[in-house]
Scaffold this motif. Structure first.
Motif, mmCIF file in Angstrom:
data_model
loop_
_atom_site.group_PDB
_atom_site.id
_atom_site.type_symbol
_atom_site.label_atom_id
_atom_site.label_comp_id
_atom_site.label_asym_id
_atom_site.label_seq_id
_atom_site.Cartn_x
_atom_site.Cartn_y
_atom_site.Cartn_z
ATOM 1 N N LEU A 105 1.015 -1.280 0.037
ATOM 2 C CA LEU A 105 0.102 0.073 -0.028
ATOM 3 C C LEU A 105 0.921 1.303 -0.036
ATOM 4 O O LEU A 105 1.870 1.484 0.910
ATOM 5 N N GLY A 106 0.727 2.081 -0.869
ATOM 6 C CA GLY A 106 1.425 3.358 -0.883
ATOM 7 C C GLY A 106 0.403 4.449 -0.537
ATOM 8 O O GLY A 106 -0.442 4.177 0.213
ATOM 9 N N ALA A 107 0.353 5.688 -1.244
ATOM 10 C CA ALA A 107 -0.067 6.722 -0.695
ATOM 11 C C ALA A 107 -1.755 6.669 -1.180
ATOM 12 O O ALA A 107 -2.131 5.859 -2.031
ATOM 13 N N ASN A 108 -2.634 6.945 -0.062
ATOM 14 C CA ASN A 108 -3.842 6.670 -0.046
ATOM 15 C C ASN A 108 -4.944 7.862 0.513
ATOM 16 O O ASN A 108 -4.257 8.462 1.491
ATOM 17 N N ALA A 109 -6.137 7.847 0.339
ATOM 18 C CA ALA A 109 -6.961 8.882 0.817
ATOM 19 C C ALA A 109 -8.449 8.595 0.597
ATOM 20 O O ALA A 109 -8.740 8.418 -0.456
ATOM 21 N N GLN A 110 -9.342 8.892 1.684
ATOM 22 C CA GLN A 110 -10.841 8.849 1.361
ATOM 23 C C GLN A 110 -11.160 10.022 0.481
ATOM 24 O O GLN A 110 -10.946 11.048 1.044
ATOM 25 N N GLN A 111 -12.091 10.065 -0.358
ATOM 26 C CA GLN A 111 -12.494 11.303 -1.160
ATOM 27 C C GLN A 111 -13.823 11.856 -0.660
ATOM 28 O O GLN A 111 -14.400 11.241 0.116
ATOM 29 N N PRO A 112 -14.121 13.127 -0.906
ATOM 30 C CA PRO A 112 -15.435 13.669 -0.153
ATOM 31 C C PRO A 112 -16.687 13.095 -0.554
ATOM 32 O O PRO A 112 -17.669 13.084 0.187
ATOM 33 N N ASP A 113 -16.692 12.177 -1.889
ATOM 34 C CA ASP A 113 -17.686 11.403 -2.027
ATOM 35 C C ASP A 113 -17.708 10.221 -1.503
ATOM 36 O O ASP A 113 -18.736 9.254 -1.801
ATOM 37 N N GLY A 114 -17.074 9.627 -0.467
ATOM 38 C CA GLY A 114 -16.768 8.573 0.225
ATOM 39 C C GLY A 114 -16.120 7.434 -0.364
ATOM 40 O O GLY A 114 -16.054 6.471 0.348
ATOM 41 N N SER A 115 -15.607 7.812 -1.551
ATOM 42 C CA SER A 115 -14.981 6.760 -2.440
ATOM 43 C C SER A 115 -13.310 6.604 -1.678
ATOM 44 O O SER A 115 -12.911 7.652 -1.102
ATOM 45 N N TYR A 116 -12.740 5.640 -2.345
ATOM 46 C CA TYR A 116 -11.338 5.406 -1.629
ATOM 47 C C TYR A 116 -10.408 5.496 -2.760
ATOM 48 O O TYR A 116 -10.718 4.768 -3.771
ATOM 49 N N HIS A 117 -9.114 6.344 -2.797
ATOM 50 C CA HIS A 117 -8.150 6.384 -3.715
ATOM 51 C C HIS A 117 -6.696 5.664 -3.162
ATOM 52 O O HIS A 117 -6.209 6.183 -1.936
ATOM 53 N N TRP A 118 -5.779 5.111 -3.671
ATOM 54 C CA TRP A 118 -4.622 4.701 -3.196
ATOM 55 C C TRP A 118 -3.943 4.032 -4.458
ATOM 56 O O TRP A 118 -4.441 3.973 -5.594
ATOM 57 N N TYR A 119 -2.510 3.801 -4.023
ATOM 58 C CA TYR A 119 -1.528 3.308 -4.886
ATOM 59 C C TYR A 119 -1.036 2.029 -4.430
ATOM 60 O O TYR A 119 -0.971 1.884 -3.324
ATOM 61 N N CYS A 120 -0.447 1.024 -5.216
ATOM 62 C CA CYS A 120 0.090 -0.036 -4.653
ATOM 63 C C CYS A 120 1.504 0.057 -5.288
ATOM 64 O O CYS A 120 1.899 -0.100 -6.476
ATOM 65 N N ASP A 121 2.545 0.254 -4.325
ATOM 66 C CA ASP A 121 4.088 0.390 -4.858
ATOM 67 C C ASP A 121 4.449 -1.155 -5.280
ATOM 68 O O ASP A 121 4.407 -1.952 -4.456
ATOM 69 N N GLY A 122 5.327 -1.167 -6.316
ATOM 70 C CA GLY A 122 5.960 -2.497 -6.533
ATOM 71 C C GLY A 122 7.187 -2.574 -5.579
ATOM 72 O O GLY A 122 7.461 -1.879 -4.785
ATOM 73 N N VAL A 123 7.620 -3.939 -5.731
ATOM 74 C CA VAL A 123 8.608 -4.223 -5.009
ATOM 75 C C VAL A 123 9.854 -4.519 -5.780
ATOM 76 O O VAL A 123 9.593 -5.266 -6.929
ATOM 77 N N ASP A 124 11.171 -4.252 -5.170
ATOM 78 C CA ASP A 124 12.413 -4.841 -5.775
ATOM 79 C C ASP A 124 12.234 -4.188 -7.142
ATOM 80 O O ASP A 124 12.560 -4.799 -8.103
ATOM 81 N N GLY A 125 11.988 -3.020 -7.319
ATOM 82 C CA GLY A 125 11.930 -2.148 -8.631
ATOM 83 C C GLY A 125 10.841 -2.332 -9.320
ATOM 84 O O GLY A 125 10.749 -1.963 -10.441
ATOM 85 N N GLY A 126 9.895 -3.081 -8.858
ATOM 86 C CA GLY A 126 8.505 -2.876 -9.743
ATOM 87 C C GLY A 126 8.011 -2.085 -9.634
ATOM 88 O O GLY A 126 8.036 -0.916 -8.827
ATOM 89 N N ALA A 127 7.112 -1.752 -10.964
ATOM 90 C CA ALA A 127 6.432 -0.453 -10.978
ATOM 91 C C ALA A 127 5.311 -0.314 -10.009
ATOM 92 O O ALA A 127 4.676 -1.148 -9.596
ATOM 93 N N THR A 128 4.824 1.108 -9.714
ATOM 94 C CA THR A 128 3.802 1.454 -8.938
ATOM 95 C C THR A 128 2.445 1.289 -9.689
ATOM 96 O O THR A 128 2.525 1.554 -10.694
ATOM 97 N N SER A 129 1.504 0.777 -8.986
ATOM 98 C CA SER A 129 0.118 0.606 -9.924
ATOM 99 C C SER A 129 -0.421 1.886 -10.373
ATOM 100 O O SER A 129 -0.148 2.956 -9.548
ATOM 101 N N PRO A 130 -1.520 1.933 -11.307
ATOM 102 C CA PRO A 130 -2.190 3.083 -11.515
ATOM 103 C C PRO A 130 -3.204 3.348 -10.076
ATOM 104 O O PRO A 130 -3.163 2.783 -9.307
ATOM 105 N N LEU A 131 -3.834 4.505 -10.309
ATOM 106 C CA LEU A 131 -4.756 4.775 -9.149
ATOM 107 C C LEU A 131 -5.826 3.759 -9.040
ATOM 108 O O LEU A 131 -6.397 3.417 -9.869
ATOM 109 N N CYS A 132 -5.955 3.219 -7.732
ATOM 110 C CA CYS A 132 -6.715 2.243 -7.255
ATOM 111 C C CYS A 132 -8.021 3.092 -6.820
ATOM 112 O O CYS A 132 -7.877 3.954 -6.088
#
Length: 485
Positions: A105-132
């Protein structure tokens, strides 16, 4: 010595890892890393021991331990000592919030409309996910400002009610609960309506509401349809309806100018006194043949209308019908009771004589006169007229004198007033032959009229009489009248 070298190797590996900017998040794999580090350090320790003994050889053993640490930084399991770990990209798990299928789990925050936004960080040089993104399930919400509308969700089951209102449900947009029952009542706009008749049935309106109404004597219906507002201007014209009728055939009655069924039409009296009329059918029924009624009649005839005094004359009589077995027929001037079915007798008039016949029905407690007839025999050589005293029993205006009359020898006798007298020379009052009057009322019903003869009271002076009946009165002048409806 082995324990010491193992700890030193682990510290060296951790130091190298932080130097490369790798953040290790504690999880079950950490324990594998530590175990691997322990194994690699143990192998290098053998050289270390030698180095320790020989000095420089111990440094070489440390270098071998460092190479083992580089192979232990792979996520999900350690690479064999001396190999490079495979980069693992971050992957979103959107079945719940702040979750990763791989990576951390990377950066994350709950939005004003009640939804959730976050990123999944890669490991060992793997790429970070698009916005979840994860939107929690939400219930359907009604929009009551109009029919079949939803603030949240989509339109579900819905129906228009008999009263014109709307009812519906709002389905969740993402698997949440369905809304409670939604409803909407359209506003009613007042309008000005004009009443209109429905002529296909009684008391019915095509527009407006039923107003004043009534059933007519002929069975038809009359009514009005009131508009909105209820004013004279908004009221319909007169509505009417004639119900379908069962065909009724016209049938003649034995009563004058009347029908057993149907409606009397064109009544009239013939020259011989008979009544003729028709009974018209109703509701499509047939009309009757000609209806006839012959009032009770009698007839007296003589074989000689002129004779000498005392000569025989054959007197004959007939009647057209007999009312009942108790009917009677009498002839005046000495003939008396006669057979109601007709007959004849011989008379010997001395003076000119009128023979009068009277027919009674005797249906009631007192006989009722139904018909009269007469025949006169003229005597060519009557005896001289003689007058003899006769009087009445009536007092004069003073209440003590009597009227003295005289009577002649005619048949029937004639009377004349002579003088006023006293009670001492009074006598039996004279019998005056009565006169007869028959009043016949004819009713012609135009314009669907329904009145009968009996609906019009008839009078001779102030005496009530029945149409067609023969009534007796003292000779004199009379006025016939009726009561108008």
């Amino acid at each position: 010595m082995k324990i010491r070298y193992t700890i030193i190797a682990a510290l060296i590996l951790l130091t190298l890892a932080f130097a490369r900017g790798v953040v290790v998040v504690p999880h079950a794999g950490d324990f594998s890393i530590l175990s691997t580090l322990h194994a690699f350090a143990d192998d290098s320790g053998d050289g270390g021991d030698g180095g320790d003994t020989g000095g420089d050889s111990g440094d070489t053993g440390n270098t071998g331990g460092d190479s083992g640490d580089t192979g232990s930084t792979t996520t999900g399991g350690e690479a064999p000592g001396g190999t490079t770990p495979t980069p693992v990209p971050g992957v979103c798990n959107t079945t719940t919030f702040n979750s990763c299928s791989s990576g951390t789990l990377g950066a994350n925050a709950q939005q004003p409309d009640g939804s959730y936004h976050w990123y999944c960080d890669g490991v060992d040089g793997g790429a970070t996910s698009p916005l979840c993104v994860y939107v929690p399930p939400s219930a359907g919400v009604c929009d009551y400002t109009g029919p079949n509308q939803c603030t949240v969700g989509t339109l579900g089951n819905n129906a228009v009610q008999p009263d014109g209102s709307y009812q519906w449900y709002c389905n969740s947009p993402n698997g949440g609960a369905t809304s409670p029952l939604c409803f909407y009542v359209p506003p009613v706009t007042p309008t000005n309506t004009i009443g209109a008749c429905n002529y296909t049935q009684a008391n019915s309106c095509a527009n407006g509401t039923l107003g004043a109404h009534e059933i007519q004597p002929d069975g038809s219906y009359h009514w009005y349809c009131d508009g909105t507002p209820n004013t004279t201007e908004n009221r319909s014209p007169l509505c009417f309806y004639v119900p379908p009728q069962t065909p009724v055939n016209g049938v003649c009655s034995t009563v004058i100018d009347s029908c057993t069924s149907g409606v009397p039409q064109t009544p009239g009296i013939q020259p011989n006194g008979d009544h003729h009329w028709y009974c018209n059918g109703t509701g499509g029924g047939t009309n009757s043949p000609l209806c006839t009624y012959a009032p009770l009649k009698c007839e007296i005839t003589v074989d000689k209308s002129s004779v000498t005094s005392g000569s025989p004359v054959i007197l004959s009589w007939t009647t057209n019908r007999i009312i009942n077995a108790n009917s009677t027929f009498t002839i005046s001037n000495g003939v008396g009771a006669a057979n109601v079915n007709g007959g004849s007798t011989t008379v010997n008039p001395v003076v000119t004589t009128t023979y009068r016949g009277t027919l009674y029905d005797n249906l009631d407690f007192s006989p009722r006169l139904e018909a009269t007839c007469s025949a006169t025999v003229t005597v060519t050589n009557p005896p001289a007229v003689t007058w003899t005293p006769y009087c009445t029993g009536g007092n004069d205006l003073n209440g003590h004198n009597w009227q003295i009359w005289e009577v002649d020898n005619s048949v029937p006798p004639n009377y004349r007033f002579k003088e006023m007298g006293s009670v001492a020379n009074g006598c039996v009052p004279p019998t005056v032959t009565p006169s007869t009057i028959k009043v016949v009322k004819i009713v012609i019903n135009d314009n669907s009229g329904t009145k009968q003869v009996a609906d019009f009271p008839l009078f001779v002076n102030s005496t009530s009489v029945v149409s067609g009946a023969i009534n007796t009165f003292t000779p004199g002048s009379y006025t016939v009248s009726e009561t108008n409806l």
